[in-house]
Design an enzyme around this catalytic site. Structure first.
Site, PDB file in Angstrom:
ATOM      1  N   TYR A   1       0.834  -1.202   0.000  1.00 34.46           N
ATOM      2  CA  TYR A   1       0.000   0.000   0.000  1.00 34.46           C
ATOM      3  C   TYR A   1       0.867   1.248   0.000  1.00 34.46           C
ATOM      4  O   TYR A   1       2.083   1.186   0.214  1.00 34.46           O
ATOM      5  CB  TYR A   1      -0.965   0.006   1.190  1.00 34.46           C
ATOM      6  CG  TYR A   1      -0.313   0.273   2.541  1.00 34.46           C
ATOM      7  CD1 TYR A   1       0.466  -0.688   3.168  1.00 34.46           C
ATOM      8  CD2 TYR A   1      -0.477   1.489   3.181  1.00 34.46           C
ATOM      9  CE1 TYR A   1       1.056  -0.441   4.397  1.00 34.46           C
ATOM     10  CE2 TYR A   1       0.113   1.753   4.416  1.00 34.46           C
ATOM     11  CZ  TYR A   1       0.872   0.777   5.014  1.00 34.46           C
ATOM     12  OH  TYR A   1       1.458   1.027   6.229  1.00 34.46           O
TER      13      TYR A   1
ATOM     14  N   ARG B   1       8.310   4.390  -4.345  1.00 32.27           N
ATOM     15  CA  ARG B   1       8.359   3.359  -3.304  1.00 32.27           C
ATOM     16  C   ARG B   1       7.345   2.256  -3.586  1.00 32.27           C
ATOM     17  O   ARG B   1       7.614   1.076  -3.349  1.00 32.27           O
ATOM     18  CB  ARG B   1       8.124   3.973  -1.926  1.00 32.27           C
ATOM     19  CG  ARG B   1       8.305   2.950  -0.803  1.00 32.27           C
ATOM     20  CD  ARG B   1       8.241   3.557   0.569  1.00 32.27           C
ATOM     21  NE  ARG B   1       6.946   4.151   0.836  1.00 32.27           N
ATOM     22  CZ  ARG B   1       6.655   4.861   1.925  1.00 32.27           C
ATOM     23  NH1 ARG B   1       7.595   5.081   2.839  1.00 32.27           N
ATOM     24  NH2 ARG B   1       5.458   5.371   2.094  1.00 32.27           N
TER      25      ARG B   1
ATOM     26  N   ARG C   1      -7.576 -20.282  -2.953  1.00 36.99           N
ATOM     27  CA  ARG C   1      -6.604 -20.134  -1.876  1.00 36.99           C
ATOM     28  C   ARG C   1      -5.548 -21.237  -1.909  1.00 36.99           C
ATOM     29  O   ARG C   1      -5.859 -22.418  -1.735  1.00 36.99           O
ATOM     30  CB  ARG C   1      -7.302 -20.127  -0.508  1.00 36.99           C
ATOM     31  CG  ARG C   1      -6.340 -19.752   0.618  1.00 36.99           C
ATOM     32  CD  ARG C   1      -7.005 -19.766   1.985  1.00 36.99           C
ATOM     33  NE  ARG C   1      -6.069 -19.309   3.011  1.00 36.99           N
ATOM     34  CZ  ARG C   1      -5.074 -20.075   3.499  1.00 36.99           C
ATOM     35  NH1 ARG C   1      -4.927 -21.310   3.083  1.00 36.99           N
ATOM     36  NH2 ARG C   1      -4.259 -19.587   4.409  1.00 36.99           N
TER      37      ARG C   1
ATOM     38  N   HIS D   1      -0.982 -21.326  -1.265  1.00 40.70           N
ATOM     39  CA  HIS D   1       0.114 -20.424  -0.923  1.00 40.70           C
ATOM     40  C   HIS D   1       0.953 -19.924  -2.114  1.00 40.70           C
ATOM     41  O   HIS D   1       1.269 -18.753  -2.178  1.00 40.70           O
ATOM     42  CB  HIS D   1       1.031 -21.069   0.125  1.00 40.70           C
ATOM     43  CG  HIS D   1       0.424 -21.112   1.499  1.00 40.70           C
ATOM     44  ND1 HIS D   1      -0.724 -21.812   1.784  1.00 40.70           N
ATOM     45  CD2 HIS D   1       0.809 -20.528   2.660  1.00 40.70           C
ATOM     46  CE1 HIS D   1      -1.023 -21.666   3.066  1.00 40.70           C
ATOM     47  NE2 HIS D   1      -0.112 -20.896   3.620  1.00 40.70           N
TER      48      HIS D   1
ATOM     49  N   LYS E   1       6.539  -2.076   1.941  1.00 37.78           N
ATOM     50  CA  LYS E   1       5.350  -1.517   2.608  1.00 37.78           C
ATOM     51  C   LYS E   1       4.160  -2.455   2.395  1.00 37.78           C
ATOM     52  O   LYS E   1       3.272  -2.194   1.575  1.00 37.78           O
ATOM     53  CB  LYS E   1       5.078  -0.113   2.054  1.00 37.78           C
ATOM     54  CG  LYS E   1       4.173   0.718   2.928  1.00 37.78           C
ATOM     55  CD  LYS E   1       4.236   2.168   2.519  1.00 37.78           C
ATOM     56  CE  LYS E   1       3.167   3.013   3.148  1.00 37.78           C
ATOM     57  NZ  LYS E   1       3.240   3.073   4.601  1.00 37.78           N
TER      58      LYS E   1
ATOM     59  N   GLU F   1      11.545   2.011  14.700  1.00 40.86           N
ATOM     60  CA  GLU F   1      10.698   3.089  14.170  1.00 40.86           C
ATOM     61  C   GLU F   1       9.370   3.052  14.914  1.00 40.86           C
ATOM     62  O   GLU F   1       9.141   2.187  15.765  1.00 40.86           O
ATOM     63  CB  GLU F   1      10.490   2.931  12.660  1.00 40.86           C
ATOM     64  CG  GLU F   1       9.803   1.634  12.263  1.00 40.86           C
ATOM     65  CD  GLU F   1       9.694   1.434  10.751  1.00 40.86           C
ATOM     66  OE1 GLU F   1       9.513   2.414  10.024  1.00 40.86           O
ATOM     67  OE2 GLU F   1       9.782   0.262  10.323  1.00 40.86           O
TER      68      GLU F   1
ATOM     69  N   LEU G   1      11.040   0.992   7.436  1.00 44.42           N
ATOM     70  CA  LEU G   1      10.499   1.534   6.191  1.00 44.42           C
ATOM     71  C   LEU G   1      11.272   2.794   5.808  1.00 44.42           C
ATOM     72  O   LEU G   1      11.597   3.608   6.667  1.00 44.42           O
ATOM     73  CB  LEU G   1       9.014   1.873   6.370  1.00 44.42           C
ATOM     74  CG  LEU G   1       8.320   2.241   5.067  1.00 44.42           C
ATOM     75  CD1 LEU G   1       8.068   0.996   4.213  1.00 44.42           C
ATOM     76  CD2 LEU G   1       7.010   2.965   5.330  1.00 44.42           C
TER      77      LEU G   1
HETATM   78  N1  PMP Z   1       7.264   3.481   9.271  1.00 48.97           N
HETATM   79  C1  PMP Z   1       6.156   2.755   9.158  1.00 48.97           C
HETATM   80  C2  PMP Z   1       6.125   1.399   9.770  1.00 48.97           C
HETATM   81  C3  PMP Z   1       5.027   3.257   8.488  1.00 48.97           C
HETATM   82  O1  PMP Z   1       3.913   2.521   8.362  1.00 48.97           O
HETATM   83  C4  PMP Z   1       5.084   4.580   7.957  1.00 48.97           C
HETATM   84  C5  PMP Z   1       3.894   5.213   7.285  1.00 48.97           C
HETATM   85  N2  PMP Z   1       3.382   4.490   6.263  1.00 48.97           N
HETATM   86  C6  PMP Z   1       6.267   5.309   8.092  1.00 48.97           C
HETATM   87  C7  PMP Z   1       7.348   4.733   8.754  1.00 48.97           C
HETATM   88  C8  PMP Z   1       6.402   6.696   7.535  1.00 48.97           C
HETATM   89  O2  PMP Z   1       6.522   6.664   6.132  1.00 48.97           O
HETATM   90  P1  PMP Z   1       6.035   7.871   5.223  1.00 48.97           P
HETATM   91  O3  PMP Z   1       6.809   9.074   5.668  1.00 48.97           O
HETATM   92  O4  PMP Z   1       6.411   7.467   3.845  1.00 48.97           O
HETATM   93  O5  PMP Z   1       4.579   8.019   5.432  1.00 48.97           O
END
Ligand code: PMP
Length: 287
Positions: free
Chosen positions: A33, A52, A100, A102, A149, A182, A207
Site C-alpha cells: 500500500y 516506493r 486459496r 500459498h 510496505k 521506528e 520503512l
Molecule cells: N514506518 C512505518 C512502519 C510506516 O507505516 C510509515 C507510514 N506508512 C512510516 C514509517 C512513515 O513513512 P512515510 O513518511 O512514507 O509516510
C-alpha cells in the site's frame, strides 16, 4: 456527503465497495500500500510515494497494475469524488484473486487495486503538534522485510493499540539490542544530548519513509547536523527533543516516552521549525 471507493476499475459507493473473499490481500496479506497526503485537493510528493510503491511491488513480484498517468488519474479522481481538500488518499495493490493456495497464482492473474480517500483537517494535527504527544515503547516483533510496505501490519496494529490503551499517540518499537527501530506507522527521530539530529539508518529493518527523506533534505538545506544512526531508549530519555515523521502526521513532536519527560516536556524548536518548513514545501510541491 457519500464517500466513493475505486475498486478494480470502477468507482463504487464506499459502503458497498468490496473485494473477493479469495483476494490474496485478505487471505495472506499478500499486498502492498501507499498513502499520500492531500493539500488543497492535490497530492503531496506524488513521485516519492509512487517510486516506493513500484519498489514494494517489484520486491514481491506483483505486476505494476497501471501506468503512472493512469495511477495519477485514479488517485486524483478518488480525491475529487470524495471532495477531499485536506486529508489523505490510500492505495492498496494485492496479488489478486485466486483459489486459496500459498504459491503465487497463475501468471496473468490481475492484481487488485483499491483506492480510498478521506478528509483529515490539518488543524487537528496542528493542535497535537503544538502540545506535543506521548510515545511508549513496544518490542519490535515484525518480520525481516519491513522495508517493503506490505499490508501485513498486525505487529504494528498491536503496538499502536498498546499505545492507545496507555494514553499515548504512538508506539516506538525497540529491537533486541534496546535500540528504537521506528514507530508503528512513523519514523522515529531525536535531537540528541549533543544537539545532533538522529534517525535510524535504512540499511536496518525499517520503512524508508518518504517524509523521512524529505526531512533529511530540509535538514541539509538548513545546515543542521544529522547522524543516521540508531539510538537507544535511554538516549531518547536524555535527548533534547524527539519527534516522528509520516505522510499523514508530517512532523510530530514527542514530549514523553514511557511516562518520562523528554527535554523540557514541550515541543522542541528544531521539530517545530522542521514541521513548518515541511508543510510549506509539501503544499507548494503538491500536484
Ligand atoms: N514506518 C512505518 C512502519 C510506516 O507505516 C510509515 C507510514 N506508512 C512510516 C514509517 C512513515 O513513512 P512515510 O513518511 O512514507 O509516510
Amino acid at each position: 456527503m457519500s464517500r466513493v471507493a475505486y475498486v478494480n476499475g470502477t468507482y463504487q459507493p464506499h459502503g458497498q465497495a468490496t473485494v473477493h473473499v479469495e483476494d490474496r490481500g485478505f487471505q495472506f496479506a499478500d499486498g502492498v500500500y501507499e498513502v499520500w497526503s492531500v493539500f488543497d485537493g492535490r497530492l503531496a510528493d506524488f513521485d516519492g510515494h509512487l517510486t516506493r510503491l513500484h519498489r514494494s511491488l517489484d520486491e514481491l513480484r506483483i505486476p505494476i497494475p497501471m501506468t503512472r498517468q493512469a495511477m495519477e488519474r485514479v488517485l486524483k479522481e478518488t480525491v475529487r469524488r470524495n471532495r477531499v481538500n485536506e486529508g489523505l488518499v490510500y492505495l492498496q495493490v494485492t496479488r489478486g484473486t485466486a483459489r486459496r493456495d500459498h504459491p503465487f497464482p497463475a501468471e496473468g492473474t490481475p492484481p487488485s487495486v483499491v483506492v480510498t480517500a478521506r478528509s483529515m483537517p490539518l488543524s487537528k494535527g496542528n493542535a497535537s503538534a503544538e502540545k506535543g504527544v506521548a510515545v511508549v515503547t513496544h518490542p519490535d516483533i515484525r518480520w525481516g522485510r519491513c522495508d517493503i510496505k506490505t499490508v501485513g501490519l498486525l505487529p504494528n496494529v498491536l503496538a499502536k493499540q498498546a499505545a492507545k490503551e496507555m494514553g499515548a499517540a504512538e508506539a516506538w518499537m525497540v529491537d533486541e539490542m534496546g535500540l528504537v527501530t521506528e514507530g508503528s506507522s512513523t519514523n522515529a527521530w531525536i535531537v540528541d544530548e549533543n544537539g545532533k539530529l538522529r534517525t535510524r539508518d535504512t540499511q536496518s529493518n525499517i520503512l524508508r519513509g518518504i517524509t523521512r527523506a524529505a526531512v533529511m533534505k530540509l535538514i541539509e538545506a538548513e545546515g543542521l547536523e544529522l547522524d543516521e544512526r540508531a539510538f537507544s531508549v535511554e538516549e531518547v530519555k536524555r535527548a533534547r527533543e524527539a519527534f516522528y515523521t509520516s505522510a499523514t502526521g508530517f512532523i510530530m513532536p514527542a514530549v514523553s516516552i514511557d511516562g518520562a519527560r523528554i527535554g523540557d516536556g514541550k515541543p522542541g524548536p528544531i521539530a517545530t521549525k522542521l514541521r513548518t518548513l515541511y508543510l510549506d514545501q509539501a503544499r507548494d510541491e503538491a500536484i
